[in-house]
Design an enzyme around this catalytic site. Structure first.
Site, PDB file in Angstrom:
ATOM      1  N   LYS A   1       0.846  -1.205   0.000  1.00  0.00           N
ATOM      2  CA  LYS A   1       0.000   0.000   0.000  1.00  0.00           C
ATOM      3  C   LYS A   1       0.876   1.247   0.000  1.00  0.00           C
ATOM      4  O   LYS A   1       1.753   1.406   0.847  1.00  0.00           O
ATOM      5  CB  LYS A   1      -0.902  -0.003   1.234  1.00  0.00           C
ATOM      6  CG  LYS A   1      -1.870   1.172   1.255  1.00  0.00           C
ATOM      7  CD  LYS A   1      -2.899   0.995   2.349  1.00  0.00           C
ATOM      8  CE  LYS A   1      -2.486   1.568   3.661  1.00  0.00           C
ATOM      9  NZ  LYS A   1      -2.417   3.044   3.712  1.00  0.00           N
TER      10      LYS A   1
ATOM     11  N   ASP B   1      -3.528   4.258  -1.847  1.00  0.00           N
ATOM     12  CA  ASP B   1      -4.449   4.692  -0.787  1.00  0.00           C
ATOM     13  C   ASP B   1      -4.321   6.197  -0.573  1.00  0.00           C
ATOM     14  O   ASP B   1      -3.772   6.650   0.427  1.00  0.00           O
ATOM     15  CB  ASP B   1      -4.126   3.912   0.496  1.00  0.00           C
ATOM     16  CG  ASP B   1      -5.094   4.218   1.624  1.00  0.00           C
ATOM     17  OD1 ASP B   1      -6.239   4.614   1.336  1.00  0.00           O
ATOM     18  OD2 ASP B   1      -4.702   4.053   2.798  1.00  0.00           O
TER      19      ASP B   1
ATOM     20  N   LYS C   1      -7.035   8.157  -0.621  1.00  0.00           N
ATOM     21  CA  LYS C   1      -8.295   8.568   0.036  1.00  0.00           C
ATOM     22  C   LYS C   1      -8.842   9.855  -0.573  1.00  0.00           C
ATOM     23  O   LYS C   1      -9.026  10.872   0.112  1.00  0.00           O
ATOM     24  CB  LYS C   1      -8.093   8.733   1.548  1.00  0.00           C
ATOM     25  CG  LYS C   1      -7.687   7.444   2.255  1.00  0.00           C
ATOM     26  CD  LYS C   1      -7.681   7.622   3.760  1.00  0.00           C
ATOM     27  CE  LYS C   1      -7.351   6.355   4.502  1.00  0.00           C
ATOM     28  NZ  LYS C   1      -5.974   5.848   4.306  1.00  0.00           N
TER      29      LYS C   1
ATOM     30  N   ASP D   1     -13.110  15.088  -2.918  1.00  0.00           N
ATOM     31  CA  ASP D   1     -13.120  16.420  -3.526  1.00  0.00           C
ATOM     32  C   ASP D   1     -14.387  16.512  -4.380  1.00  0.00           C
ATOM     33  O   ASP D   1     -15.241  15.617  -4.324  1.00  0.00           O
ATOM     34  CB  ASP D   1     -11.846  16.598  -4.381  1.00  0.00           C
ATOM     35  CG  ASP D   1     -11.376  18.048  -4.420  1.00  0.00           C
ATOM     36  OD1 ASP D   1     -12.239  18.934  -4.632  1.00  0.00           O
ATOM     37  OD2 ASP D   1     -10.173  18.294  -4.243  1.00  0.00           O
TER      38      ASP D   1
ATOM     39  N   THR E   1     -10.500   3.624  10.988  1.00  0.00           N
ATOM     40  CA  THR E   1     -10.333   2.716  12.140  1.00  0.00           C
ATOM     41  C   THR E   1      -9.663   3.409  13.319  1.00  0.00           C
ATOM     42  O   THR E   1      -9.611   2.866  14.418  1.00  0.00           O
ATOM     43  CB  THR E   1      -9.502   1.480  11.731  1.00  0.00           C
ATOM     44  OG1 THR E   1      -8.388   1.919  10.966  1.00  0.00           O
ATOM     45  CG2 THR E   1     -10.318   0.513  10.938  1.00  0.00           C
TER      46      THR E   1
ATOM     47  N   ARG F   1       2.514  -0.693  10.871  1.00  0.00           N
ATOM     48  CA  ARG F   1       3.551  -0.694  11.898  1.00  0.00           C
ATOM     49  C   ARG F   1       3.916  -2.062  12.479  1.00  0.00           C
ATOM     50  O   ARG F   1       5.105  -2.297  12.722  1.00  0.00           O
ATOM     51  CB  ARG F   1       3.183   0.313  12.997  1.00  0.00           C
ATOM     52  CG  ARG F   1       3.365   1.745  12.521  1.00  0.00           C
ATOM     53  CD  ARG F   1       2.604   2.747  13.341  1.00  0.00           C
ATOM     54  NE  ARG F   1       1.161   2.630  13.146  1.00  0.00           N
ATOM     55  CZ  ARG F   1       0.256   3.430  13.713  1.00  0.00           C
ATOM     56  NH1 ARG F   1       0.643   4.381  14.522  1.00  0.00           N
ATOM     57  NH2 ARG F   1      -1.030   3.263  13.461  1.00  0.00           N
TER      58      ARG F   1
HETATM   59  O1  C5P Z   1       0.385   1.012  11.105  1.00  0.00           O
HETATM   60  P1  C5P Z   1      -1.026   0.531  10.913  1.00  0.00           P
HETATM   61  O2  C5P Z   1      -1.141  -0.977  10.793  1.00  0.00           O
HETATM   62  O3  C5P Z   1      -1.991   1.126  11.907  1.00  0.00           O
HETATM   63  O4  C5P Z   1      -1.412   1.110   9.458  1.00  0.00           O
HETATM   64  C1  C5P Z   1      -2.708   1.069   8.936  1.00  0.00           C
HETATM   65  C2  C5P Z   1      -2.704   1.631   7.572  1.00  0.00           C
HETATM   66  O5  C5P Z   1      -4.025   1.553   7.071  1.00  0.00           O
HETATM   67  C3  C5P Z   1      -2.288   3.093   7.459  1.00  0.00           C
HETATM   68  O6  C5P Z   1      -1.542   3.220   6.257  1.00  0.00           O
HETATM   69  C4  C5P Z   1      -3.579   3.855   7.352  1.00  0.00           C
HETATM   70  O7  C5P Z   1      -3.470   4.988   6.527  1.00  0.00           O
HETATM   71  C5  C5P Z   1      -4.475   2.832   6.667  1.00  0.00           C
HETATM   72  N1  C5P Z   1      -5.900   2.983   6.903  1.00  0.00           N
HETATM   73  C6  C5P Z   1      -6.480   2.982   8.170  1.00  0.00           C
HETATM   74  N2  C5P Z   1      -7.822   3.141   8.311  1.00  0.00           N
HETATM   75  C7  C5P Z   1      -8.601   3.277   7.237  1.00  0.00           C
HETATM   76  C8  C5P Z   1      -8.020   3.259   5.955  1.00  0.00           C
HETATM   77  C9  C5P Z   1      -6.657   3.092   5.830  1.00  0.00           C
HETATM   78  O8  C5P Z   1      -5.776   2.810   9.159  1.00  0.00           O
HETATM   79  N3  C5P Z   1      -9.910   3.359   7.389  1.00  0.00           N
END
Ligand code: C5P
Length: 244
Positions: free
Chosen positions: A36, A63, A65, A68, A139, A222
């Protein structure tokens, strides 16, 4: 081509530089097929990182997002399809991104215009149409009394606009699967293996629980990219996905 009927791991390349992203892609390539590219990396590197991942034979989840006015989002999606890997246009290995995201809160017209633009552009360029995904509720937002209802309301808008699926937390995945059946894609971030740091995420779950709840794609950042051994961390998560 990715088989969406099998749950898949997506690793979020949430790093600042091309070199860091390249290091992760190379380290994780034996186990991971989808990477991603989000706003952090795309802002610093641009399309070159997308082409790099594609040149490695891997898929890209773009991604950004989008949110607009309809014309701008449709044009951005068109640009995303056109700008990526044009050197291989027309050849058998030419691929656009696998999927891209838009905020459903941008409205049904914005979503539908983007899907139509993507369809037309992909057709003109004789490439696979990228999967369109709608962001329901991030999330990182704490669950409220109305979160399930809001996610459902937004997912219905996404479905009506012709999107292929939504990004939603594990807490809403089972409800969405029941409501929309097996063909609507559910992409779930906020995945945390047992014992790992939650960070800023709020609506989290382990990989196997996410799969049991009906998610098709798990987005992990992460817990893999900040691990001592990212490849081992990815393999452990893949094992947990198998359990699910
Ligand atoms: O580090 P972590 O596992 O929390 O990363 C989650 C990834 O998913 C991030 O890149 C974040 O931008 C993405 N994301 C999210 N919630 C969403 C859509 C995408 O955490 N609803």
């Amino acid at each position: 081509m990715i088989n969406c009927s099998q749950p898949k791991l997506i690793v979020a390349l949430d790093v600042d530089t091309f070199e860091q992203a390249r290091g992760l892609v190379n380290a994780l390539s034996p186990a991971v097929d989808i990477f991603k590219v989000g706003s952090q990396l795309f802002t610093s590197c641009g399309p070159v990182i997308v082409r790099y991942v594609q040149a490695k034979g891997k898929e890209v989840f773009l991604d950004l997002k989008y949110h607009d006015i309809p014309n701008t989002v449709a044009s951005a999606v068109t640009a995303a399809i056109r700008s990526l890997d044009v050197g291989h246009q027309g050849s058998a290995d030419y691929r656009t991104v696998l999927m891209y995201t838009m905020h459903i809160s941008g409205g049904q017209e914005m979503l539908a215009r983007a899907v139509e633009a993507a369809q037309n552009t992909a057709h003109q360029m004789a490439v696979r149409r990228p999967l369109a995904l709608g962001i329901t509720v991030l999330t990182s937002e704490t669950r409220q009394e109305n979160t399930q209802a809001l996610v459902l309301e937004r997912a219905l808008i996404a479905h009506k606009a012709g999107l292929d699926g939504v990004v939603a937390s594990v807490e809403e995945a089972a409800m969405l699967r029941k409501e929309f059946g097996k063909d609507f894609l559910i992409v779930t971030p906020g995945i945390r293996p047992t014992g790992s740091d939650v960070g800023d995420q709020k609506r989290v779950a382990t990989p196997s629980v996410a799969i049991k709840n009906g998610s098709n794609f798990l987005v992990v950042g992460r817990p893999i990219i900040a691990a001592q051994d990212p490849l081992q961390a990815a393999k452990d998560i893949l094992d947990d996905i198998q359990q699910g």
